[in-house]
Motif scaffolding. Structure first.
Motif, PDB file in Angstrom:
ATOM      1  N   PRO A  71     -56.341  -6.815 -55.674  1.00  0.00           N
ATOM      2  CA  PRO A  71     -55.081  -7.475 -55.291  1.00  0.00           C
ATOM      3  C   PRO A  71     -54.097  -6.566 -54.571  1.00  0.00           C
ATOM      4  CG  PRO A  71     -55.655  -7.916 -57.601  1.00  0.00           C
ATOM      5  CD  PRO A  71     -56.553  -6.824 -57.128  1.00  0.00           C
ATOM      6  N   CYS A  72     -54.312  -5.245 -54.611  1.00  0.00           N
ATOM      7  CA  CYS A  72     -53.391  -4.304 -53.951  1.00  0.00           C
ATOM      8  C   CYS A  72     -53.744  -4.069 -52.485  1.00  0.00           C
ATOM      9  CB  CYS A  72     -53.383  -2.972 -54.693  1.00  0.00           C
ATOM     10  SG  CYS A  72     -52.668  -3.078 -56.346  1.00  0.00           S
ATOM     11  N   ALA A  73     -54.824  -4.687 -51.999  1.00  0.00           N
ATOM     12  CA  ALA A  73     -55.215  -4.528 -50.591  1.00  0.00           C
ATOM     13  C   ALA A  73     -54.468  -5.559 -49.757  1.00  0.00           C
ATOM     14  CB  ALA A  73     -56.724  -4.684 -50.434  1.00  0.00           C
ATOM     15  N   TYR A  74     -53.176  -5.325 -49.537  1.00  0.00           N
ATOM     16  CA  TYR A  74     -52.312  -6.309 -48.893  1.00  0.00           C
ATOM     17  C   TYR A  74     -52.672  -6.478 -47.419  1.00  0.00           C
ATOM     18  CZ  TYR A  74     -49.538  -5.964 -53.123  1.00  0.00           C
ATOM     19  OH  TYR A  74     -49.137  -5.998 -54.425  1.00  0.00           O
ATOM     20  N   TYR A  75     -52.589  -7.735 -46.958  1.00  0.00           N
ATOM     21  CA  TYR A  75     -52.940  -8.064 -45.579  1.00  0.00           C
ATOM     22  C   TYR A  75     -51.692  -8.069 -44.706  1.00  0.00           C
ATOM     23  CZ  TYR A  75     -54.109 -10.970 -41.554  1.00  0.00           C
ATOM     24  OH  TYR A  75     -54.270 -11.450 -40.285  1.00  0.00           O
ATOM     25  N   ILE A  76     -51.752  -7.380 -43.578  1.00  0.00           N
ATOM     26  CA  ILE A  76     -50.681  -7.362 -42.581  1.00  0.00           C
ATOM     27  C   ILE A  76     -51.261  -7.850 -41.259  1.00  0.00           C
ATOM     28  CG2 ILE A  76     -48.962  -5.977 -41.384  1.00  0.00           C
ATOM     29  CD1 ILE A  76     -48.455  -6.161 -44.342  1.00  0.00           C
ATOM     30  N   GLY A  98     -61.010 -15.848 -44.647  1.00  0.00           N
ATOM     31  CA  GLY A  98     -61.888 -15.881 -45.811  1.00  0.00           C
ATOM     32  C   GLY A  98     -62.240 -14.495 -46.305  1.00  0.00           C
ATOM     33  N   LEU A  99     -62.464 -13.563 -45.365  1.00  0.00           N
ATOM     34  CA  LEU A  99     -62.744 -12.178 -45.740  1.00  0.00           C
ATOM     35  C   LEU A  99     -61.549 -11.563 -46.456  1.00  0.00           C
ATOM     36  CD1 LEU A  99     -64.399  -9.551 -45.603  1.00  0.00           C
ATOM     37  CD2 LEU A  99     -63.464  -9.194 -43.312  1.00  0.00           C
ATOM     38  N   LYS A 100     -60.354 -11.837 -45.928  1.00  0.00           N
ATOM     39  CA  LYS A 100     -59.139 -11.328 -46.568  1.00  0.00           C
ATOM     40  C   LYS A 100     -59.048 -11.808 -48.013  1.00  0.00           C
ATOM     41  CE  LYS A 100     -55.542 -13.713 -45.900  1.00  0.00           C
ATOM     42  NZ  LYS A 100     -54.400 -14.434 -45.288  1.00  0.00           N
ATOM     43  N   THR A 101     -59.347 -13.074 -48.230  1.00  0.00           N
ATOM     44  CA  THR A 101     -59.265 -13.640 -49.574  1.00  0.00           C
ATOM     45  C   THR A 101     -60.288 -13.002 -50.505  1.00  0.00           C
ATOM     46  OG1 THR A 101     -58.532 -15.743 -48.619  1.00  0.00           O
ATOM     47  CG2 THR A 101     -59.338 -15.788 -50.873  1.00  0.00           C
ATOM     48  N   ARG A 108     -59.423 -10.807 -53.817  1.00  0.00           N
ATOM     49  CA  ARG A 108     -59.923 -11.223 -55.122  1.00  0.00           C
ATOM     50  C   ARG A 108     -60.466 -10.012 -55.893  1.00  0.00           C
ATOM     51  NH1 ARG A 108     -63.522 -14.943 -53.507  1.00  0.00           N
ATOM     52  NH2 ARG A 108     -61.861 -16.475 -53.186  1.00  0.00           N
ATOM     53  N   GLU A 109     -61.058  -9.062 -55.188  1.00  0.00           N
ATOM     54  CA  GLU A 109     -61.573  -7.855 -55.838  1.00  0.00           C
ATOM     55  C   GLU A 109     -60.487  -6.809 -56.045  1.00  0.00           C
ATOM     56  OE1 GLU A 109     -65.175  -6.079 -54.438  1.00  0.00           O
ATOM     57  OE2 GLU A 109     -65.940  -7.971 -53.638  1.00  0.00           O
ATOM     58  N   ILE A 151     -63.915   0.082 -53.115  1.00  0.00           N
ATOM     59  CA  ILE A 151     -62.930  -0.884 -52.635  1.00  0.00           C
ATOM     60  C   ILE A 151     -61.655  -0.817 -53.458  1.00  0.00           C
ATOM     61  CG2 ILE A 151     -63.538  -2.879 -54.071  1.00  0.00           C
ATOM     62  CD1 ILE A 151     -63.431  -4.569 -51.502  1.00  0.00           C
ATOM     63  N   SER A 152     -61.717  -0.153 -54.625  1.00  0.00           N
ATOM     64  CA  SER A 152     -60.517  -0.021 -55.448  1.00  0.00           C
ATOM     65  C   SER A 152     -59.482   0.890 -54.807  1.00  0.00           C
ATOM     66  CB  SER A 152     -60.889   0.516 -56.836  1.00  0.00           C
ATOM     67  OG  SER A 152     -61.434   1.820 -56.747  1.00  0.00           O
ATOM     68  N   MET A 153     -59.891   1.716 -53.834  1.00  0.00           N
ATOM     69  CA  MET A 153     -58.957   2.602 -53.137  1.00  0.00           C
ATOM     70  C   MET A 153     -58.350   1.947 -51.901  1.00  0.00           C
ATOM     71  SD  MET A 153     -58.896   5.197 -55.032  1.00  0.00           S
ATOM     72  CE  MET A 153     -57.997   6.365 -54.041  1.00  0.00           C
TER      73      MET A 153
END
Length: 759
Positions: free
Chosen positions: A389-394, A379-382, A386-387, A359-361
């Motif tokens: 922070p670079c997995a930005y949501y669009i 909730g899934l996005k959050t 949390r794991e 998930i770090s990628m």
């Protein structure tokens, strides 16, 4: 065994005493045979489920002793085929050991091929000892450090070497067991069969023919099994019929398949068919993961129900390949038993563990914000943020546009009434085959007359037969069908048809029809463009701006033209056009209490201008995310108009959003590289006419400049990885509805996921 025969003898005797005939014993024996077959089938199904859901993370999977002894070798072989869990692209956390921060060293994977790493426990494990530790007695030097508890003392690498031990150690013996298990030439089955070279050639021909049939059926989304697959059946199902077709047209295939194949090597059993599909799906997923090449990727998820009313979650990966192209690949369907955010996160974790992804990628996530699981996806996005922070949501751009249109339709009573009338019209006309034929005949007649008068455009794809699907596609010829219903007088739809005919033969309905056609036409190009798989955010933002400008221009300049068009249409079809200067009173308003306004004011201000302003306001609200700092910085990469949007400071700020990819030293190098990059780009004619950052990335790879300006290309990859829309997920669910239809509603979750992925 003795107890079993006593029990069988007692039951047989009892049956004989009660019935007094041998037929009862035959029935009892056949029932036991059926039960035995059902038990074998259930065990086989259980084994397939276990092999399909093997947990890759060594800290989460059960111990080998927990498996049934009869299936342990199959489980071991599956783990050896998958290989050790080595997430090389994972960001390993640091641990304070004696005052020093230490962590797992990724180079150890190259030195110790048996070494595994658990992301969940931040510990190292041994694959060989995990598989065969159960074969040794307690006290034979077999430690639990690398099998159950996990090794975490990162400052003592010698402990890893000590685990290997001398030649006769438990580790080396376990390693030899693994080699022997995977050596098919030494396998007892191979030793017993001792096939000849010709037999192996025949088997390969049979296997190739079977795979060809599987590939064809998967490509077309066709079912494999037939209702009656017996030898006397005239239609044995697609798989057997296709295999017979190949045999009839190829003598080499005919000699080794079906009746000419050995009795136990026909490769036609349902379990064999599923094994072939599973092998194809496994290779396909491996190809996708290999094509990702440890690159950053985004996660696109959507939910839907299949025909058997199961909650499904489709997963798509978006990444940039080595050629600089944006790729979106469907990787599977996960069945979720409940739709909580924890369940969705758990399903994604299982998928990542199975494919050995970290998930770090992850650099982006996109979901359908209009779904009934919107809150759970939030909730899934959050949880993912949390794991990482670079997995930005669009937010899905296409669904934001859809929500804007729906809001306008529901916000105005006149427009809402118009859509209701259109739906009623479609239901009346489309409810009968006879009425549809009348509609087609009248449409064909009108088209023929128009072509004779040269008032219709001609060309390929024009003037084709259409059907009634959406209100915007409703043909005016429907009023001929309504007249037929009224004149016939014997139908139950007489009253509804009469009401619909009066509604559509009014100036108000025609005005709403032409106006909404203009609105939907202005946003249709944007809607189609946003659903392209290779669309990037910079292009999507540009398209949104163009759509807003088009609506604004329509608000200021298009009313007169629209009114002339509506009046001309009404005159052609003998519809009364009201005087625009006369007073307008709505049907549900009292004439004495209603405000005095003209028809012109009502249609221009209350309908035309108000709806467009609501549309613009809703678009601005729905697409407010394009004003965030991240996306504003992203647009500075655009090559349009010779890189006129280039801004070094904003690009440096864009890099700061990804601290995992740009440390302080990288930011200094990027700052120097940007100066040279922009000067070079503006002097090259090949880059002067580019449109969009997607074309820029492809051109840089084509010219080899992605290695020269590696930091700039990294920014491009990060920008392109961000998702635009979930259209690919929607297409996956369309495929799922084709694969799992009403006649195939008993497909298992694994079978459905593999079939849909390959289709």
């Amino acid at each position: 065994m003795e107890r079993y025969f006593k029990r069988r003898f007692a039951s047989t005797t009892s049956s004989s005493d009660n019935v007094g005939s041998s037929s009862s014993r035959d029935v009892d024996i056949s029932r036991d045979v059926d039960i035995s077959r059902d038990v074998d089938s259930s065990k086989e199904s259980e084994l397939q489920d276990i092999l399909a859901n093997l947990i890759a993370d060594p800290g989460l999977r059960p111990q080998m002793l927990d498996y049934d002894p009869n299936i342990r070798d199959e489980v071991r072989r599956a783990y050896l085929q998958k290989g050790p869990c080595q997430p090389k692209d994972h960001t390993f956390p640091q641990t304070d050991l004696s005052g020093y921060d230490r962590r797992f060293n990724v180079k150890w994977f190259d030195e110790f091929d048996w070494l595994e790493y658990s992301i969940s426990k931040d510990a190292a494990f041994c694959l060989y000892c995990y598989l065969f530790k159960s074969n040794f007695r307690i006290g034979q030097g077999c430690s639990d450090a690398f099998t159950e508890m996990g090794f975490r003392n990162w400052k003592k690498k010698d402990k890893i070497r000590q685990h290997v031990g001398p030649v006769g150690s438990v580790h080396n013996q376990s390693r030899q067991y693994c080699v022997d298990l995977m050596n098919q030439k030494q396998h007892i089955r191979t030793a017993l069969i001792k096939q000849s070279e010709q037999a192996r050639i025949d088997y390969r021909i049979c296997l190739t023919a079977s795979l060809d049939c599987v590939r064809f059926l998967l490509r077309q989304g066709l079912p494999f099994r037939g209702h009656d697959e017996s030898d006397t059946s005239s239609n044995k199902g697609n798989y057997l019929e296709l295999l017979q077709f190949l045999a009839d047209h190829d003598e080499k295939v005919k000699a080794v398949v079906l009746e000419n194949a050995p009795g136990n090597l026909k490769l036609i059993a349902p379990t064999i068919q599923k094994d072939l599909v599973n092998a194809c799906a496994t290779e396909t997923i491996k190809k996708i993961i290999k094509d990702m090449n440890d690159a950053f990727f985004s996660l696109l998820v959507d939910e839907s129900r299949d025909v058997s009313v199961k909650e499904q979650m489709a997963v798509v990966f978006r990444y940039v390949d080595k050629s600089g192209d944006v790729i979106e690949r469907f990787v599977g369907i996960q069945h979720v038993r409940d739709t909580t955010s924890n369940s969705l996160k758990e399903a994604i974790d299982i998928l990542f563990a199975r494919e050995e992804l970290s998930i770090s990628m992850l650099r982006g996530q996109g979901y359908d914000g209009a779904s009934n699981m919107k809150g759970e996806f939030n909730g899934l996005k959050t949880q993912i943020l949390r794991e990482n922070p670079c997995a930005y949501y669009i937010h899905c751009f296409a669904h934001q546009l859809q929500l804007a249109l729906v809001a306008v339709a529901k916000g105005n009573a006149d427009i809402a009434t118009f859509f209701t009338s259109c739906n009623s019209l479609v239901n009346i006309v489309g409810a009968s085959c006879k009425r549809r034929d009348i509609l087609r005949d009248q449409l064909q007649k009108d088209v023929t007359e128009a072509l004779e008068k040269d008032t219709f455009p001609t060309g390929r794809g024009l003037n084709q037969e259409t059907c009634l699907k959406r209100p915007g596609d409703t043909r005016w010829n429907s009023h001929y069908v309504l007249k037929f219903i009224i004149e016939d007088g014997s139908t139950d739809n007489l009253g509804e048809a009469n009401r619909s005919l009066r509604e559509i033969q009014s100036f108000e309905f025609v005005f709403h029809l032409f106006f909404m056609r203009s609105i939907l036409g202005a946003t249709n190009d944007l809607s189609q463009a946003l659903q392209r798989k290779d669309q990037d955010i910079e292009n999507a933002m540009t398209l949104v701006k163009v759509c807003k400008d088009q609506l604004q221009h329509m608000r200021e300049n298009a009313f007169e033209a629209l009114l002339d068009q509506v009046s001309s249409f009404c005159a052609k079809h003998d519809i009364l056009v009201p005087n625009m200067d006369d007073a307008y009173v709505a049907q549900w308003r009292s004439h004495r209490r209603a405000p005095i306004i003209t028809h012109l004011h009502h249609y221009c201000v209350d309908i035309f201008i108000q709806i467009i302003e609501w549309q613009l306001a809703e678009l601005n609200r729905r697409f407010s995310e394009v004003n965030t700092e991240l996306l504003l910085c992203l647009t500075c990469l655009s090559p349009d108009d010779s890189f006129i949007a280039f801004d070094k400071q904003k690009l440096l700020r864009f890099a700061e959003f990804y601290p995992q990819d740009f440390n302080s030293r990288d930011l200094l190098a990027l700052e120097d590289q940007l100066e040279i990059y922009i000067t070079h780009m503006r002097t090259m004619t090949d880059f002067s006419q580019l449109k969009g950052i997607g074309s820029l990335a492809r051109k840089m790879v084509e010219k080899g400049l992605h290695r020269t300006y590696n930091y700039v290309y990294l920014l491009l990859r990060l920008a392109l990885t961000l998702p635009v829309a979930t259209a690919s997920v929607e297409r996956a669910f369309s495929a799922m509805n084709i694969v799992k239809g009403p006649l195939r509603n008993r497909m298992g979750d694994q079978w459905l996921s593999e079939f849909t992925c390959l289709y």
